[in-house]
Design an enzyme around this catalytic site. Structure first.
Site, PDB file in Angstrom:
ATOM      1  N   ASN A  79       0.850  -1.189   0.000  1.00 13.35           N
ATOM      2  CA  ASN A  79       0.000   0.000   0.000  1.00 13.35           C
ATOM      3  C   ASN A  79       0.888   1.242   0.000  1.00 13.35           C
ATOM      4  O   ASN A  79       1.743   1.394   0.873  1.00 13.35           O
ATOM      5  CB  ASN A  79      -0.909   0.005   1.230  1.00 13.35           C
ATOM      6  CG  ASN A  79      -1.816   1.221   1.265  1.00 13.35           C
ATOM      7  OD1 ASN A  79      -1.362   2.345   1.456  1.00 13.35           O
ATOM      8  ND2 ASN A  79      -3.100   1.011   1.060  1.00 13.35           N
ATOM      9  N   SER A 126      -4.775  -0.124  -3.193  1.00 12.59           N
ATOM     10  CA  SER A 126      -5.213   1.228  -2.868  1.00 12.59           C
ATOM     11  C   SER A 126      -6.416   1.094  -1.952  1.00 12.59           C
ATOM     12  O   SER A 126      -7.361   0.347  -2.263  1.00 12.59           O
ATOM     13  CB  SER A 126      -5.569   2.005  -4.132  1.00 12.59           C
ATOM     14  OG  SER A 126      -5.792   3.362  -3.798  1.00 12.59           O
ATOM     15  N   GLU A 127      -6.398   1.779  -0.820  1.00  5.80           N
ATOM     16  CA  GLU A 127      -7.363   1.459   0.231  1.00  5.80           C
ATOM     17  C   GLU A 127      -8.797   1.883  -0.089  1.00  5.80           C
ATOM     18  O   GLU A 127      -9.718   1.529   0.637  1.00  5.80           O
ATOM     19  CB  GLU A 127      -6.914   2.023   1.585  1.00  5.80           C
ATOM     20  CG  GLU A 127      -6.909   3.543   1.692  1.00  5.80           C
ATOM     21  CD  GLU A 127      -5.538   4.132   1.373  1.00  5.80           C
ATOM     22  OE1 GLU A 127      -4.774   3.502   0.623  1.00  5.80           O
ATOM     23  OE2 GLU A 127      -5.256   5.239   1.887  1.00  5.80           O
ATOM     24  N   ASN A 128      -8.988   2.615  -1.185  1.00 10.03           N
ATOM     25  CA  ASN A 128     -10.376   2.856  -1.599  1.00 10.03           C
ATOM     26  C   ASN A 128     -10.980   1.658  -2.324  1.00 10.03           C
ATOM     27  O   ASN A 128     -12.155   1.682  -2.678  1.00 10.03           O
ATOM     28  CB  ASN A 128     -10.484   4.127  -2.461  1.00 10.03           C
ATOM     29  CG  ASN A 128      -9.641   4.058  -3.704  1.00 10.03           C
ATOM     30  OD1 ASN A 128      -8.511   3.551  -3.676  1.00 10.03           O
ATOM     31  ND2 ASN A 128     -10.159   4.562  -4.811  1.00 10.03           N
ATOM     32  N   SER A 153     -11.479  -3.755   2.094  1.00 10.38           N
ATOM     33  CA  SER A 153     -10.165  -3.152   1.916  1.00 10.38           C
ATOM     34  C   SER A 153      -9.450  -3.011   3.259  1.00 10.38           C
ATOM     35  O   SER A 153      -8.288  -3.406   3.405  1.00 10.38           O
ATOM     36  CB  SER A 153     -10.318  -1.782   1.263  1.00 10.38           C
ATOM     37  OG  SER A 153      -9.058  -1.217   1.016  1.00 10.38           O
TER      38      SER A 153
END
Lengths: 237, 218, 218, 237
Positions: free
Chosen positions: B22, B45-47, B87
């Site tokens: 990340n 990607s944390e979205n 996520s």
């Protein structure tokens, strides 16, 4: 079960002053444009909005901020919004900043009927103040976790790519983000979709939000889908 | 002294084959450009993306496809999209092997501050508090000193914390430092042309200097 | 006296337009056959279906499409499939409006036992404990007495409990009963041809009988 | 990232005696047939198996039971299996019966790094013995909840419909059941698929289990997919 309503105005008809509502979207990606417009037009005041971000000055939740319709924002990241910052620093706007994963998981908890969850996010920071701290072992490591409570918004509003009259929703790419969680958490959930398709057209294996979580659905027209940060690679290949 | 690309290039060398990584906003985003050939890495990607690719070719941007920095991106073959609960679920369960992020301050015991300057800047923590609380392996990419020349590697953070005792490695324009369990910065590498004394001067927290401090290869 | 189809038919009248309903194994499964025309209902099966349809036409069975009773089923238009966490998530969050299930015993305070006979039969509770603990609206479909003629509507359950104080309504071959908050069975309706005395005789728990007990219309 | 292994034998090579493994499937629907066969052949003993059901006498986990390879079953429903009942009543087999939703949610907790969750299932029953009971308000109602801990199996084994070399999985119809949860919970997760497709063929929007959760994947041949209860409607239309 037919959940189709005419438009955004009908969908949000009973959202009233001082209610708590949750809205899908990450930045400007996947926000319920039509319902936000309708809330601006309806001029409901004193809203508590649970949403990862607060839009930009002239789009998304920023439009509600401009008209001072929001009493409190519950978000993880509120940069890129000058009016927001002004209202917050002046004390006009109450702001509850929450780690993004905690926000997501508290919404999941609301949708899944789990009154509370444990997360290590924020342990030892000001976020932890006043919260229960508890040690658990996970993945071979003992560490501290915070008890965090489920969100139960009176209304949830999400935007999806496709939907059917039974309320089933399919999102497209990262416009999914928080929306399936928000859709599940609402006591009443409103979905606006780019395309409303006949029941039976969506593959039952590929539904992101089952219809049971959705109470009202309508097709929105002419989505702007504004891009917040257009980043590109050079065209030479 | 490294520039921000140099920092990114040095950090890229920490990435091992088969890692899920990340990357935060800023210098960490640049790291993607310097991942060595033959190293197979999946960017999270944390979205809600696994398998994030480079920025799209001009004209192919898609408003529905952005990274956690809200930048338009692309997907690589074998990628997947998921909601924010999953996520952060995979982050919390430590399925993501490495987190690289920026910082305003780091303390000698591994505390990090990067989300708030009281009364001045309050943008929010986004996913940073989750990432630092959960990740087993965190590298901080940051400037050694701030614009006023003050050290950002401190005995104790002065800004509101993002996480406590979580940072293990820091890469700055001057050095690579490891945070030792007993609470000090261990000087592991010097940037090309930077002396130990310069680093000592720029570090407010306790600095542990071994007999020999190798110059980093970038 | 009703047969099992009669019980199912009487229960079907409790189903209102727009409800999401979970049907247990046995008599509850039969209820689907008697849902009145014009009533739009979505059936949930806790192994992961919303919009479950009738059994498949012979030759079209699909091993990948079964209900919680492991029977081959079909899907109706507008259906969806999901994993078990989401399935029990929607049950726990009370999105499912009505649960209909069988019981071995029910007590006058609404306790239910239906998953275990110590030393004899241990099949497991499946989803029953979740359903009774979570549902706001539960109807039990059961025989009033067991094969040895003993009442199954008791002062206290003798078998290990599935849930406590959760049952509100019971439909048997003899009667419709409501569980009152203070702890008694209220006799709401008699089955055609069954007398109040017969029901009183067959009910071991406290029975509250109003002046007039209407005969049910099935 | 290429996670493809040759076959079930290679996939389960390091599953050893006395390990805890979780297996997908509901009844016989969606069970990892090939890996179960390989476990039978390998003759590992003393297994603790987390799986909603225990198969039937001659198929699914029943095959491991016949060979007495299982020390303990963690399930919600174990009917329809005479050998199981015999071993359990005689005390040869340890059995931990867990409400189905609790089982699912404890697996989700394992996958999502939540060390513990709260559920009302089983409050006031023998399932609650020795467990922490706590009151919470949810959906306008205060009631009691049990604290239940995450499952963290050493190995998870699931069967999917389609998968790619990155480990992404798509399930078909109710063969999905517990499998996405089990896939997430495993320290090492093995997936067998009916069809292994090239990377990029699966729609990223339609992945049920993202590859990050899967460590080994292979294509199985000749699935039997036995039906436990063939129920049909008459053919006259």
């Amino acid at each position: 079960m037919n959940k189709v309503v005419k438009n955004a105005e009908e969908a949000i008809r009973d959202i009233a002053d001082n209610m708590t509502i949750a809205l899908g979207g990450f930045g400007l990606c996947g926000i319920p444009e039509k319902c936000i417009e309708a809330l601006v037009k309806k001029d409901v005041k004193g809203l508590t909005c649970i949403s990862n971000n607060a839009g930009v000055d002239d789009f998304g939740l920023g439009m509600l901020l401009q008209k001072k319709q929001i009493r409190k924002m519950v978000s993880s990241y509120v940069g890129e919004n000058a009016e927001f910052e002004r209202q917050m620093l002046s004390g006009e706007l109450e702001v509850d900043l929450i780690p993004q994963g905690t926000l997501a998981t508290r919404l999941l908890a609301g949708g899944y009927g789990m009154p509370a969850i444990y997360t290590p996010a924020g342990v030892g920071t000001e976020i932890a103040e006043g919260k229960e701290v508890r040690k658990f072992k996970f993945n071979g490591m003992e560490k501290e976790y915070l008890l965090e409570h489920a969100f139960e918004p009176a209304f949830s509003i999400v935007k999806a790519w496709k939907g059917d009259s039974a309320g089933n929703l399919v999102y497209r790419l990262t416009a999914r983000n928080f929306s399936p969680l928000i859709a599940m958490a609402g006591k009443v959930t409103i979905a606006e979709v780019e395309e409303l398709v006949p029941d039976g057209e969506l593959d039952p294996d590929q539904i992101h939000t089952p219809g049971i979580f959705v109470h009202r659905i309508f097709e929105g027209k002419d989505y702007e889908k504004r891009i917040e940060q257009r980043t590109v690679s050079p065209k030479n290949a | 002294m490294l520039d921000k690309h140099g920092i990114a290039r040095r950090i890229a060398r920490e990435i091992k084959d088969g890692m899920y990584v990340n990357l935060g906003i800023g210098i960490p985003t640049l790291v993607a450009n310097y991942i060595p050939d033959g190293i197979d890495v999946v960017l999270q990607s944390e979205n809600g993306i696994l398998g994030m690719g480079p920025f799209p070719v001009e004209g192919t941007e898609d408003a529905d496809l952005i990274n956690a920095g809200k930048q338009t991106v692309t997907l690589l073959p074998g990628s997947s999209i998921f909601d924010s609960a999953m996520s952060f679920g995979m982050i919390r369960a430590q399925k993501v092997d490495l987190t690289i992020l920026g910082a305003m301050e780091v303390s000698e015991n591994g505390d990090i501050a990067n989300w708030k300057i009281p009364g001045k800047m309050v943008k929010g923590m986004g996913g940073a508090m989750d990432l630092v609380a959960c990740a087993r392996n965190i590298i901080v990419a940051m400037q050694h000193v701030n614009k006023r020349g003050e050290s950002k590697l401190l005995t104790e953070c002065t800004l509101p914390l993002t996480g406590v005792r979580c940072i293990k490695k820091i890469v700055t324009e001057m050095a690579v430092l490891e945070v030792l369990p007993e609470g000090s910065f261990f000087l592991a590498e010097r940037a090309p042309g930077v002396s130990v004394d310069q680093i000592r001067e720029a570090t407010a927290g306790k600095l542990k200097v071994p007999d020999e401090v190798p110059e980093m290869t970038v």
